[in-house]
Design a protein around this motif. Structure first.
Motif, PDB file in Angstrom:
ATOM      1  N   UNK A 171       3.773  21.515 -26.313  1.00 43.34           N
ATOM      2  CA  UNK A 171       3.574  22.773 -27.028  1.00 43.34           C
ATOM      3  C   UNK A 171       2.147  23.247 -26.740  1.00 43.34           C
ATOM      4  N   UNK A 172       1.978  24.538 -26.501  1.00 41.80           N
ATOM      5  CA  UNK A 172       2.950  25.645 -26.599  1.00 41.80           C
ATOM      6  C   UNK A 172       3.824  25.834 -25.348  1.00 41.80           C
ATOM      7  N   UNK A 173       3.347  25.415 -24.189  1.00 41.52           N
ATOM      8  CA  UNK A 173       4.141  25.590 -22.961  1.00 41.52           C
ATOM      9  C   UNK A 173       4.054  24.319 -22.134  1.00 41.52           C
ATOM     10  N   UNK A 174       5.075  24.051 -21.327  1.00 40.29           N
ATOM     11  CA  UNK A 174       5.032  22.856 -20.482  1.00 40.29           C
ATOM     12  C   UNK A 174       4.064  23.037 -19.312  1.00 40.29           C
ATOM     13  N   UNK A 175       3.645  21.914 -18.743  1.00 40.81           N
ATOM     14  CA  UNK A 175       2.795  21.920 -17.561  1.00 40.81           C
ATOM     15  C   UNK A 175       3.655  21.573 -16.347  1.00 40.81           C
ATOM     16  N   UNK A 176       3.771  22.554 -15.440  1.00 43.08           N
ATOM     17  CA  UNK A 176       4.554  22.336 -14.214  1.00 43.08           C
ATOM     18  C   UNK A 176       3.601  21.744 -13.174  1.00 43.08           C
ATOM     19  N   UNK A 177       3.587  20.409 -13.082  1.00 41.53           N
ATOM     20  CA  UNK A 177       2.587  19.727 -12.254  1.00 41.53           C
ATOM     21  C   UNK A 177       2.932  19.735 -10.777  1.00 41.53           C
ATOM     22  N   UNK A 178       4.226  19.749 -10.467  1.00 40.23           N
ATOM     23  CA  UNK A 178       4.617  19.669  -9.063  1.00 40.23           C
ATOM     24  C   UNK A 178       5.972  20.328  -8.870  1.00 40.23           C
ATOM     25  N   UNK A 179       6.200  20.973  -7.726  1.00 44.32           N
ATOM     26  CA  UNK A 179       7.507  21.571  -7.468  1.00 44.32           C
ATOM     27  C   UNK A 179       8.512  20.486  -7.094  1.00 44.32           C
ATOM     28  N   UNK A 180       9.790  20.821  -7.164  1.00 49.74           N
ATOM     29  CA  UNK A 180      10.825  19.887  -6.722  1.00 49.74           C
ATOM     30  C   UNK A 180      11.962  19.743  -7.714  1.00 49.74           C
ATOM     31  N   UNK A 181      11.625  19.645  -9.024  1.00 48.74           N
ATOM     32  CA  UNK A 181      12.677  19.388 -10.012  1.00 48.74           C
ATOM     33  C   UNK A 181      12.564  20.321 -11.206  1.00 48.74           C
ATOM     34  N   UNK A 182      11.912  21.459 -11.029  1.00 48.28           N
ATOM     35  CA  UNK A 182      11.567  22.281 -12.191  1.00 48.28           C
ATOM     36  C   UNK A 182      12.814  22.911 -12.820  1.00 48.28           C
ATOM     37  N   UNK A 183      13.712  23.423 -11.990  1.00 52.39           N
ATOM     38  CA  UNK A 183      14.903  24.069 -12.567  1.00 52.39           C
ATOM     39  C   UNK A 183      15.850  23.034 -13.173  1.00 52.39           C
ATOM     40  N   UNK A 184      15.930  21.867 -12.512  1.00 49.71           N
ATOM     41  CA  UNK A 184      16.743  20.781 -13.064  1.00 49.71           C
ATOM     42  C   UNK A 184      16.174  20.324 -14.416  1.00 49.71           C
ATOM     43  N   UNK A 185      14.853  20.367 -14.524  1.00 48.09           N
ATOM     44  CA  UNK A 185      14.156  20.008 -15.766  1.00 48.09           C
ATOM     45  C   UNK A 185      14.615  20.922 -16.903  1.00 48.09           C
ATOM     46  N   UNK A 186      14.611  22.225 -16.666  1.00 45.17           N
ATOM     47  CA  UNK A 186      15.038  23.159 -17.718  1.00 45.17           C
ATOM     48  C   UNK A 186      16.474  22.863 -18.143  1.00 45.17           C
ATOM     49  N   UNK A 187      17.340  22.568 -17.171  1.00 49.79           N
ATOM     50  CA  UNK A 187      18.740  22.265 -17.497  1.00 49.79           C
ATOM     51  C   UNK A 187      18.828  20.990 -18.334  1.00 49.79           C
ATOM     52  N   UNK A 188      18.020  19.979 -18.011  1.00 49.76           N
ATOM     53  CA  UNK A 188      18.022  18.733 -18.793  1.00 49.76           C
ATOM     54  C   UNK A 188      17.544  18.984 -20.218  1.00 49.76           C
TER      55      UNK A 188
END
Ligand code: ZN
Length: 284
Positions: A171-188
């Motif tokens: 909170x308040x927002x996530x930290x997107x540290x590296x590309x590769x699994x970001x959209x899968x992360x949102x789905x999880x």
């Protein structure tokens, strides 16, 4: 209550669960949180923060588990000599790589007091997808949830409806540290938000309910949509960031009070999702 370490706050959270929170070195408004889940067979520490002194409130732990290999979550493990450490296969890979010791040496050189006793301790035991620990009366389930980093995992205690999310939730927002699994992360995160979890403890920020999962998922989804549209229009990351300021995603009043880190990180988050989308397009 003040604890033995620098700015350490110890918080009884649920029956059998205690949280310890401290600030990152040099930052008074950026907290990081670890937890102790005390079953009748095992006292399980989830993340060890930055230095062994941070773990004084968790003395007597019998197992350590990591949510991921970032320094602010695992450099205090030397507080538990001889105690087995469990982490994802990629967490072990990252913590046994020379870069892990180099990062500690660099940060210790820059701030000797903060990191004098910190140590890199790789997991002894690893898992790939999921691992279940019978802690005695409580089950501690580790689930791989790549996104923030490829090695990120969350810790579910079903009897308590508790999710210790590491940096998969922030909170308040996530930290997107590296590309590769970001959209899968949102789905999880969407899946977990429907899984009956009642308490969510982020690696950074105050605990809440399942709404934290949905809010982080929504933020990532909005970023992905905006980045997709921006790429179609040939926009730069700067143009996308200007078109989607944090005030468009969070209540304006709360944005005013954010640590400067998150304003900067929002722009960086857009850069990371753009990198992931570009890689997907190239792979097509
Ligand atoms: Zn972190």
């Amino acid at each position: 209550m003040p604890g033995p370490g620098f700015g350490l706050r110890v918080e009884p959270f649920l029956p059998s669960v205690t949280l310890v929170t401290r600030s990152l070195p040099g930052s008074y408004d950026f907290p990081v949180t670890a937890a102790l889940v005390a079953g009748t067979r095992h006292r399980v520490v989830v993340d060890t923060l930055i230095e062994p002194a941070d773990m004084a409130p968790f003395a007597g732990a019998t197992l350590v588990v990591y949510t991921h290999s970032d320094w602010d979550h695992c450099w205090g493990t030397a507080a538990f000599p001889g105690v087995p450490v469990i982490g994802h296969r990629l967490t072990r890979e990252r913590l046994t790589a020379p870069e892990a010791d180099e990062a500690l040496a660099q940060m210790r050189a820059a701030n000797p007091a903060a990191f004098a006793n910190s140590q890199v301790v790789p997991p002894d035991l690893t898992f790939s997808d999921r691992l279940t620990i019978d802690a005695g009366g409580l089950t501690v389930e580790l689930h791989h949830l790549p996104g923030h980093t490829a090695d990120s995992a969350v810790v579910h205690v079903p009897e308590l409806g508790l999710l210790l999310a590491g940096d998969a939730v922030e909170t308040p927002i996530p930290t997107l540290s590296e590309p590769g699994h970001i959209r899968r992360w949102a789905a999880s995160l969407r899946q977990w938000s429907r899984a009956g979890v009642r308490h969510v403890v982020p690696g950074h920020g105050r605990p809440g309910g399942p709404e934290l999962l949905a809010e982080n998922a929504a933020y990532i989804e909005r970023l992905a949509e905006a980045a997709e549209a921006g790429l179609e229009r040939g926009q730069s990351v700067e143009e996308m960031a200007a078109a989607l300021p944090l005030t468009a995603l969070l209540p304006a009043a709360s944005v005013d009070q954010l640590p400067p880190y998150y304003r900067q990180q929002h722009r960086e988050n857009i850069a990371q999702i753009v990198a992931e989308l570009k890689a997907e397009r190239t792979a097509r």
